[in-house]
Design a protein around this motif. Structure first.
Motif, mmCIF file in Angstrom:
data_model
loop_
_atom_site.group_PDB
_atom_site.id
_atom_site.type_symbol
_atom_site.label_atom_id
_atom_site.label_comp_id
_atom_site.label_asym_id
_atom_site.label_seq_id
_atom_site.Cartn_x
_atom_site.Cartn_y
_atom_site.Cartn_z
ATOM 1 N N UNK A 230 0.827 -1.204 0.000
ATOM 2 C CA UNK A 230 0.000 0.000 0.000
ATOM 3 C C UNK A 230 0.867 1.261 0.000
ATOM 4 N N UNK A 231 1.962 1.247 0.740
ATOM 5 C CA UNK A 231 2.861 2.392 0.776
ATOM 6 C C UNK A 231 3.488 2.642 -0.597
ATOM 7 N N UNK A 232 3.891 1.558 -1.269
ATOM 8 C CA UNK A 232 4.487 1.701 -2.597
ATOM 9 C C UNK A 232 3.466 2.225 -3.594
ATOM 10 N N UNK A 233 2.214 1.754 -3.491
ATOM 11 C CA UNK A 233 1.179 2.252 -4.396
ATOM 12 C C UNK A 233 0.870 3.713 -4.103
ATOM 13 N N UNK A 234 0.839 4.095 -2.822
ATOM 14 C CA UNK A 234 0.602 5.493 -2.475
ATOM 15 C C UNK A 234 1.686 6.391 -3.074
ATOM 16 N N UNK A 235 2.920 5.944 -3.026
ATOM 17 C CA UNK A 235 4.022 6.717 -3.624
ATOM 18 C C UNK A 235 3.859 6.805 -5.136
ATOM 19 N N UNK A 236 3.428 5.699 -5.739
ATOM 20 C CA UNK A 236 3.218 5.651 -7.183
ATOM 21 C C UNK A 236 2.124 6.636 -7.595
ATOM 22 N N UNK A 237 1.009 6.612 -6.879
ATOM 23 C CA UNK A 237 -0.101 7.513 -7.173
ATOM 24 C C UNK A 237 0.319 8.964 -6.956
ATOM 25 N N UNK A 238 1.078 9.227 -5.892
ATOM 26 C CA UNK A 238 1.529 10.588 -5.613
ATOM 27 C C UNK A 238 2.416 11.122 -6.735
#
Length: 249
Positions: A230-238
């Motif tokens: 989830x953290x990696x996806x949040x960074x990706x989306x950001x």
């Protein structure tokens, strides 16, 4: 559950062709078919299912389906061919212009800041949540293989094909969750994001960074690490948010 893809497919071309859930069958039929084409589930030149089968899948009348196909043909997304080998085929070069509710191209106006923020908020909530839930699942061996193959397809895609490969990876995450309504939400979100991305150039450094993030996301899911995924996806989306805000202010 979603349809299992045929051998060699990462995602079934039938993934979004499901019974409709709206009072306006024509509009949603156009939407579902357009999503199937623009998100790359039905590649250019692909023959769509026969009218009888397609109408049954979408649970609409054949008249409604024909009206929707006519709208898409008029806009250049599909081509109807007659004869024994005829049928409805995805155009070899589908246009990039989005369609409005009545199946007509919309005005190519720059989106408002509010519209951009709505798209980005929806994407952040949906994709981070889906990623976390998928990482919590005990995925079957073939699903784990499909997920890694979808990542590799992104990594190996040419710039012109990158956004289709990227969309397939994100749609696969929704499919692996096993909730058809989430797949529909993800498809709508990806369509809206891609309509923004199609207005800006494909940047090689951004693709490289995106692929690094994809690898972190997929690796965390395969290792069963929901917080990390989830953290990696949040960074990706950001990262996408920063890029789009840079172009649209």
């Amino acid at each position: 559950m979603t349809d299992a893809p045929d051998d060699g497919e990462l995602l079934s071309s039938q993934l979004l062709l499901r019974p409709l859930r709206t009072a306006n069958a024509f509009e949603e039929t156009v939407q579902r078919l357009l999503q199937t084409i623009r998100l790359g589930l039905a590649a250019p030149g692909t023959r769509l299912p026969a009218e009888r089968d397609l109408a049954a899948r979408l649970d609409v009348s054949r008249d409604t389906l024909r009206d929707a196909l006519a709208a898409l043909a008029g806009a250049g997304y599909v081509v109807v061919r007659r004869g024994r080998t005829g049928g409805t085929f995805v155009a070899e070069r589908p246009p990039r212009t989005p369609l409005g509710a009545e199946g007509r191209p919309v005005d190519d106006e720059a989106p408002s800041a509010g519209a951009v923020e709505e798209v980005l908020a929806m994407r952040a909530v949906l994709e981070v949540g889906v990623t976390r839930r998928v990482a919590q699942r005990d995925l079957a061996a073939d699903d784990r293989d499909r997920l890694w193959q979808a990542f590799e397809a992104c990594r190996e895609a040419e710039p012109a094909d990158y956004r289709v490969a990227d969309s397939r990876l994100h749609l696969l995450l929704a499919e692996l969750l096993g909730a058809p309504q989430v797949v529909a939400l993800m498809a709508d979100s990806r369509m809206r994001v891609n309509e923004l991305l199609d207005r800006i150039p494909v940047l090689a450094p951004n693709i490289a960074h995106s692929n690094d993030q994809h690898e972190r996301i997929v690796s965390a899911i395969l290792r069963g690490k929901p917080d990390e995924a989830a953290s990696a996806m949040a960074e990706h989306v950001a990262g996408s948010e920063a890029l789009l805000r840079g172009f649209f202010g």
